[in-house]
Write an enzyme that holds these catalytic residues in place. Structure first.
Site, mmCIF file in Angstrom:
data_model
loop_
_atom_site.group_PDB
_atom_site.id
_atom_site.type_symbol
_atom_site.label_atom_id
_atom_site.label_comp_id
_atom_site.label_asym_id
_atom_site.label_seq_id
_atom_site.Cartn_x
_atom_site.Cartn_y
_atom_site.Cartn_z
ATOM 1 N N CYS A 71 0.839 -1.210 0.000
ATOM 2 C CA CYS A 71 0.000 0.000 0.000
ATOM 3 C C CYS A 71 0.868 1.252 0.000
ATOM 4 C CB CYS A 71 -0.903 0.002 1.231
ATOM 5 S SG CYS A 71 -1.804 1.545 1.414
ATOM 6 N N CYS A 77 -1.356 6.605 6.600
ATOM 7 C CA CYS A 77 -2.711 6.193 6.980
ATOM 8 C C CYS A 77 -2.676 5.547 8.361
ATOM 9 C CB CYS A 77 -3.244 5.210 5.952
ATOM 10 S SG CYS A 77 -4.787 4.425 6.410
ATOM 11 N N CYS A 80 -3.212 0.787 9.055
ATOM 12 C CA CYS A 80 -2.236 -0.285 9.277
ATOM 13 C C CYS A 80 -1.082 0.265 10.107
ATOM 14 C CB CYS A 80 -1.674 -0.791 7.947
ATOM 15 S SG CYS A 80 -2.857 -1.746 7.002
ATOM 16 N N CYS A 159 -8.387 0.882 -0.254
ATOM 17 C CA CYS A 159 -7.649 0.266 0.845
ATOM 18 C C CYS A 159 -7.474 -1.219 0.537
ATOM 19 C CB CYS A 159 -8.446 0.443 2.139
ATOM 20 S SG CYS A 159 -7.801 -0.550 3.483
ATOM 21 N N GLN A 282 -18.543 -9.086 12.976
ATOM 22 C CA GLN A 282 -17.091 -9.239 12.863
ATOM 23 C C GLN A 282 -16.643 -8.835 11.459
ATOM 24 O OE1 GLN A 282 -15.086 -9.891 15.274
ATOM 25 N NE2 GLN A 282 -16.268 -10.947 16.846
ATOM 26 N N TYR A 311 -22.808 -10.095 25.492
ATOM 27 C CA TYR A 311 -22.303 -9.204 24.436
ATOM 28 C C TYR A 311 -22.474 -9.916 23.087
ATOM 29 C CZ TYR A 311 -19.980 -7.535 28.673
ATOM 30 O OH TYR A 311 -19.703 -7.124 29.947
ATOM 31 N N ASP A 381 -17.984 -11.896 24.964
ATOM 32 C CA ASP A 381 -17.238 -11.299 23.847
ATOM 33 C C ASP A 381 -17.418 -9.784 23.930
ATOM 34 O OD1 ASP A 381 -15.996 -10.658 21.505
ATOM 35 O OD2 ASP A 381 -17.439 -11.648 20.188
ATOM 36 N N CYS A 408 -11.178 -8.686 21.893
ATOM 37 C CA CYS A 408 -10.428 -7.968 20.850
ATOM 38 C C CYS A 408 -9.403 -7.036 21.501
ATOM 39 C CB CYS A 408 -11.374 -7.174 19.959
ATOM 40 S SG CYS A 408 -12.354 -5.997 20.855
HETATM 41 N N1 SAH Z 1 -20.349 -11.731 19.897
HETATM 42 C C1 SAH Z 1 -20.718 -10.830 18.834
HETATM 43 C C2 SAH Z 1 -20.501 -9.348 19.150
HETATM 44 C C3 SAH Z 1 -19.218 -8.958 19.802
HETATM 45 S S1 SAH Z 1 -18.853 -7.231 19.800
HETATM 46 C C4 SAH Z 1 -20.007 -11.203 17.553
HETATM 47 O O1 SAH Z 1 -19.054 -11.959 17.562
HETATM 48 O O2 SAH Z 1 -20.431 -10.726 16.503
HETATM 49 C C5 SAH Z 1 -19.419 -6.681 21.334
HETATM 50 C C6 SAH Z 1 -20.906 -6.459 21.403
HETATM 51 O O3 SAH Z 1 -21.199 -6.002 22.724
HETATM 52 C C7 SAH Z 1 -21.463 -5.384 20.483
HETATM 53 O O4 SAH Z 1 -22.550 -5.908 19.780
HETATM 54 C C8 SAH Z 1 -21.916 -4.264 21.430
HETATM 55 O O5 SAH Z 1 -23.063 -3.586 20.972
HETATM 56 C C9 SAH Z 1 -22.221 -5.027 22.675
HETATM 57 N N2 SAH Z 1 -22.142 -4.321 23.957
HETATM 58 C C10 SAH Z 1 -21.339 -3.264 24.289
HETATM 59 N N3 SAH Z 1 -21.482 -2.952 25.589
HETATM 60 C C11 SAH Z 1 -22.370 -3.840 26.111
HETATM 61 C C12 SAH Z 1 -22.910 -4.044 27.410
HETATM 62 N N4 SAH Z 1 -22.558 -3.287 28.434
HETATM 63 N N5 SAH Z 1 -23.789 -5.066 27.578
HETATM 64 C C13 SAH Z 1 -24.154 -5.857 26.541
HETATM 65 N N6 SAH Z 1 -23.684 -5.703 25.286
HETATM 66 C C14 SAH Z 1 -22.794 -4.704 25.069
#
Ligand code: SAH
Length: 476
Positions: A71, A77, A80, A159, A282, A311, A381, A408
């Site tokens: 790139c 940028c 990356c 990109c 994702q 989450y 997550d 993440c």
């Molecule tokens: N497990 C899913 C999303 C993960 S990302 C996947 O793999 O696609 C994290 C997620 O948590 C997002 O959707 C976000 O909106 C949500 N989130 C953020 N803060 C939160 C909270 N306090 N309670 C519940 N969900 C939440």
């Protein structure tokens, strides 16, 4: 050392944001774009008490791990950080980063971190891009990415991490704005209309979504623009998003459909997903499949378990788990995502899943206190900031046999794992998955098992202690 000093340094390590670290007379400097093994000339930019930041001025001897980055704007940028590092070394660096965080922030003495699951083709992997709009010095409409840590736009319509269609869509948008005299949003004055465009592609379905974020709720000529966008094969959804706040947050809450559906559909493995512009999904579908498969195998399901997926977004992991579990409960805070999640359960004919709208740190304690809910497995997550304390405490009270922690951000993950391990869990597996090649980001899946329960496949410390005392006694 003082500001503007010129120094020659050997780079010996890498920071958490992918910066090279070199020492001048024992004083560490963090230098963007410098790589371990480089000998460089650097200029000191900011000097603090125990460390400083420098700018890479010249590479005197290049590291053997350097590669030619494809790139042209990889340095300016902010997208990356480590494109110039060979992919193999990127994976090594990410493994070390996770390990270091677990030691420094998690208090683990020698955590075993599995080799990172990397990509065969680490370009064009992103299914989503968000491009800001602005003007260049000549007043022309530009789009691209922000330079690191600023809101200065580095023009770039193609990109290499994103899909090829991004370029075509951006050309249509910029031409349309120029022709219709529609101004890009200006952060300083709060004037102008078009802020960002969110583009998403379903890799399995080929469906494309364009969501234009406006500082207002009317786009003059929206129908004309839709005509042009829908010439692109795969275009499925064109919506407007309203965000009139002076904020760094890209999307507002209001969505206005212009043409097509207000969502696209995609598949991961055998599961189909409907995705709205406001829902999290994702960004790397190839690696997501490997991530979810790892999470599923760590969950160790036999068909009877009660699983909580906190989450849960649009129910991606929940539905993966539901194929093998007795019952799955998802918790998510974004209303559109919960709507998507419920739709997705129906779409896949999975009736053993239920979704709760709300914050995990509120829903879980409430359900636990009022209804005495239980879990065999809890999957979390969370976003970058990690799990809320109340959420972790309730998880400990619920005492599931296994916890699968997907993250993440390895720093907040290490902090949360520390708390869970102090509360009776044991860290069994740490598997990083490279969802974000060429950036410093890394996704990790961890398996924790409850020390108090005694499933066959898990080490039981209490038994080990008995053995220990018996052997000690026998020795006496
Ligand atoms: N497990 C899913 C999303 C993960 S990302 C996947 O793999 O696609 C994290 C997620 O948590 C997002 O959707 C976000 O909106 C949500 N989130 C953020 N803060 C939160 C909270 N306090 N309670 C519940 N969900 C939440």
């Amino acid at each position: 050392m003082k500001k503007n000093d010129l120094l020659t340094l050997k780079i010996e390590g890498m920071g958490n944001e992918g910066e090279g670290i070199g020492k001048a007379d024992g004083f560490p400097l963090f230098i963007k774009d410098a790589l371990p093994g480089d000998v460089i000339r650097a200029k000191a930019l900011k000097v603090k008490k125990t460390y400083g930041y420098g700018r890479l001025m010249e590479i005197v001897t290049a590291s053997l791990d350097r590669t030619e980055p494809p790139c042209p704007v990889h340095r300016s940028c902010g997208g990356c950080q480590i494109q110039a590092l060979s992919y193999e070394k990127q994976l090594e660096y990410k493994r070390e980063k996770v390990q270091n965080q677990l030691i420094r922030l998690g208090g683990f003495s020698a955590p075993e971190v599995l080799p990172v699951l990397g990509m065969d083709e680490p370009f064009r992997y992103r299914n989503k891009a968000q491009f800001p709009f602005g003007r260049d010095r000549e007043g022309r409409v530009v789009t691209g990415f922000y330079a690191g840590r600023t809101h200065h736009i580095v023009p770039n319509r193609d990109c290499l991490l994103g899909v090829a269609e991004n370029q075509e869509i951006l050309e249509i948008l910029v031409d349309f704005m120029e022709q219709e005299g529609i101004a890009p949003y200006e952060e300083a004055s709060g004037e102008g209309l078009v802020r960002h465009v969110l583009i998403r592609k379903g890799f399995a379905t080929g469906e494309l979504m364009v969501c234009l974020v406006l500082n207002g709720d009317v786009l003059p000529g929206a129908g004309e623009l839709a005509d042009r966008l829908f010439q692109i094969p795969g275009m499925t959804s064109f919506t407007l998003n309203v965000n009139t706040k002076n904020t760094n947050v890209i999307l507002g809450d209001k969505l206005i459909p212009v043409r097509g559906q207000a969502y696209i559909t995609d598949r991961i493995g055998d599961v189909q997903y409907r995705i709205s512009p406001l829902s999290f999904y994702q960004v790397n579908p190839v690696q997501t499949k490997r991530l979810y498969e790892t999470a599923l195998s760590y969950a160790g399901l036999t068909g009877t378990e009660v699983v909580w997926d906190l989450y849960c977004g649009i129910g991606t992991i929940s539905l993966f788990l539901a194929q093998k579990a007795g019952r799955v409960y998802g918790v998510e805070v974004v209303p559109q995502a919960v709507e998507d999640a419920r739709e997705n359960a129906a779409l896949n004919g999975l009736s053993n899943v239920e979704f709760y709208l709300g914050k995990a740190e509120e829903v879980l304690p409430r359900q636990y206190e009022e209804k005495g809910i239980r879990a065999d497995v809890i999957v979390v997550d969370p976003p970058r900031k990690g799990c809320g304390r109340a959420c972790l405490d309730t998880m400990l009270s619920m005492a599931p046999e296994r916890i699968v922690y997907v993250s993440c951000d390895s720093a907040t993950m290490a902090r949360d794992l520390k708390l869970l391990c102090e509360g009776g869990y044991e860290l069994k597996k740490v598997q990083p998955v490279d969802m974000f090649p060429h950036t410093a980001g890394i996704e990790t899946v961890c398996l924790l098992s409850n020390r108090k329960s005694k499933p066959d496949s898990y080490v039981d410390l209490s038994v080990n202690m008995e053995d220990y005392h018996r052997i000690k006694n026998e020795e006496k």
